[in-house]
Design a protein around this motif. Structure first.
Motif, PDB file in Angstrom:
ATOM      1  N   GLU A 221       4.536   4.043 -10.389  1.00  0.00           N
ATOM      2  CA  GLU A 221       4.152   2.760  -9.938  1.00  0.00           C
ATOM      3  C   GLU A 221       4.008   2.837  -8.598  1.00  0.00           C
ATOM      4  N   LEU A 222       3.224   1.923  -7.792  1.00  0.00           N
ATOM      5  CA  LEU A 222       3.174   1.578  -6.395  1.00  0.00           C
ATOM      6  C   LEU A 222       3.716   0.187  -6.156  1.00  0.00           C
ATOM      7  N   TYR A 223       4.101  -0.038  -4.709  1.00  0.00           N
ATOM      8  CA  TYR A 223       4.297  -1.182  -4.278  1.00  0.00           C
ATOM      9  C   TYR A 223       3.128  -1.377  -3.196  1.00  0.00           C
ATOM     10  N   VAL A 224       2.439  -2.655  -3.524  1.00  0.00           N
ATOM     11  CA  VAL A 224       1.009  -2.639  -2.621  1.00  0.00           C
ATOM     12  C   VAL A 224       0.866  -3.801  -2.137  1.00  0.00           C
ATOM     13  N   GLY A 225       0.117  -4.071  -0.854  1.00  0.00           N
ATOM     14  CA  GLY A 225      -0.474  -5.317  -0.358  1.00  0.00           C
ATOM     15  C   GLY A 225      -1.490  -5.111   0.375  1.00  0.00           C
ATOM     16  N   ALA A 226      -2.197  -6.235   0.866  1.00  0.00           N
ATOM     17  CA  ALA A 226      -3.367  -6.014   1.491  1.00  0.00           C
ATOM     18  C   ALA A 226      -3.358  -6.955   2.537  1.00  0.00           C
ATOM     19  N   TYR A 227      -3.774  -6.564   3.868  1.00  0.00           N
ATOM     20  CA  TYR A 227      -3.521  -7.464   5.052  1.00  0.00           C
ATOM     21  C   TYR A 227      -4.594  -7.416   6.087  1.00  0.00           C
ATOM     22  N   ARG A 228      -5.156  -8.676   6.436  1.00  0.00           N
ATOM     23  CA  ARG A 228      -6.125  -8.776   7.308  1.00  0.00           C
ATOM     24  C   ARG A 228      -5.462  -8.766   8.871  1.00  0.00           C
TER      25      ARG A 228
ATOM     26  N   SER B  15      -2.266 -12.377   4.853  1.00  0.00           N
ATOM     27  CA  SER B  15      -2.214 -11.572   3.568  1.00  0.00           C
ATOM     28  C   SER B  15      -3.164 -11.894   2.669  1.00  0.00           C
ATOM     29  N   LEU B  16      -4.152 -10.999   2.349  1.00  0.00           N
ATOM     30  CA  LEU B  16      -5.218 -11.295   1.476  1.00  0.00           C
ATOM     31  C   LEU B  16      -5.038 -11.012  -0.043  1.00  0.00           C
ATOM     32  N   ALA B  17      -3.708 -10.510  -0.539  1.00  0.00           N
ATOM     33  CA  ALA B  17      -3.357 -10.476  -1.783  1.00  0.00           C
ATOM     34  C   ALA B  17      -1.914 -10.538  -1.840  1.00  0.00           C
ATOM     35  N   GLU B  18      -1.277 -10.945  -3.025  1.00  0.00           N
ATOM     36  CA  GLU B  18       0.200 -10.979  -2.987  1.00  0.00           C
ATOM     37  C   GLU B  18       0.557  -9.616  -3.276  1.00  0.00           C
ATOM     38  N   ASP B  19       1.969  -9.506  -2.595  1.00  0.00           N
ATOM     39  CA  ASP B  19       2.451  -7.977  -2.740  1.00  0.00           C
ATOM     40  C   ASP B  19       2.838  -7.778  -4.205  1.00  0.00           C
ATOM     41  N   ALA B  20       2.594  -6.575  -4.745  1.00  0.00           N
ATOM     42  CA  ALA B  20       2.754  -6.556  -6.156  1.00  0.00           C
ATOM     43  C   ALA B  20       3.380  -5.052  -6.392  1.00  0.00           C
ATOM     44  N   VAL B  21       3.636  -4.725  -7.702  1.00  0.00           N
ATOM     45  CA  VAL B  21       3.834  -3.446  -8.153  1.00  0.00           C
ATOM     46  C   VAL B  21       2.964  -3.149  -9.508  1.00  0.00           C
TER      47      VAL B  21
END
Length: 233
Positions: free
Chosen positions: A126-133, A141-147
């Motif tokens: 699995e990955l821990y992943v996020g998305a930021y501008r 933050s453009l998406a919640e941090d997730a696994v």
């Protein structure tokens, strides 16, 4: 600007950073080492070195911060324990800083990137992943941090045509990611690791926003029970 100490042990790297105000400007002093399984031995000497370099005592800090996760379970507990102990002893508030946000800020500061997807290898496929501008040193933050498994990774909804850059160890799993994600990522910086020098910058903003809390109320964020990948609100 507050005088603030940040610690991180969320990955194979171990780091500490101190934000101070000196000669009319803000300055960040930092220590960083790739030191797998040596976090316990390395953190406190780093703290002592930074305080000595700045010529201040722990009691002169306004607050402390640490990398709250996601990341290595053991590393997060080590950093949390050290930061909580120091904050309790100095009677100072504590802040938890997202390791993924710190990675995004690092990419923005070093490479002037605007759209950043930080990802860390979470093990167990699995990955821990996020998305930021990112813009002018600020993050959105453009998406919640997730696994999630790399096969389920998607670009944030509404931003599929954006020029994204991947940062962090999770992008070593590139071959397992969907073709739509590969097509949307212009380049990757796998070597970047979370670092306290970025966390201390984020923590100063959190402190100014009144987010400092009593040390026992600040807990690591593991994400293992959070599997949704949704656009942030």
């Amino acid at each position: 600007m507050p005088t603030l100490l940040a610690l991180d042990a969320s990955s194979n790297a171990c780091s500490a950073a101190l934000m101070i105000h000196c000669d009319g400007r803000d300055e960040v002093l930092s220590r960083f080492a790739l030191a797998p399984r040596e976090h316990t031995r390395r953190l406190m000497p780093m703290v002592d070195e930074l305080l000595a370099e700045a010529g201040i005592e722990l009691c002169q800090l306004d607050a402390l911060a640490y990398g709250r996760g996601p990341g290595s379970f053991t590393g997060l507990r080590i950093a949390a324990g050290v930061a909580q102990g120091l904050a309790f002893g100095a009677d100072k508030p504590l802040l938890g800083v997202s390791t993924l946000a710190a990675l995004a800020l690092a990419a923005h500061r070093r490479y002037h990137l605007r759209y950043v997807m930080p990802a860390l290898d979470a093990r167990m496929g699995e990955l821990y992943v996020g998305a930021y501008r990112c813009r002018d040193g600020e993050l959105e933050s453009l998406a919640e941090d997730a696994v999630l498994p790399p096969e389920r990774l998607i670009l944030p909804k509404g931003y599929e045509d954006t020029d994204w850059v991947g940062v962090g160890s999770g992008w070593a799993l590139w071959e397992s990611m969907p073709a739509t994600v590969q097509a949307g990522i212009s380049q990757c910086f796998n070597e970047l690791a979370p670092a306290a020098e970025d966390m201390v910058r984020l923590a100063t903003r959190q402190f100014a926003a009144g987010e400092g809390r009593q040390p026992h109320l600040v807990q690591p964020v593991y994400l293992r029970d959070q599997v949704a990948w949704q656009k942030g609100r």
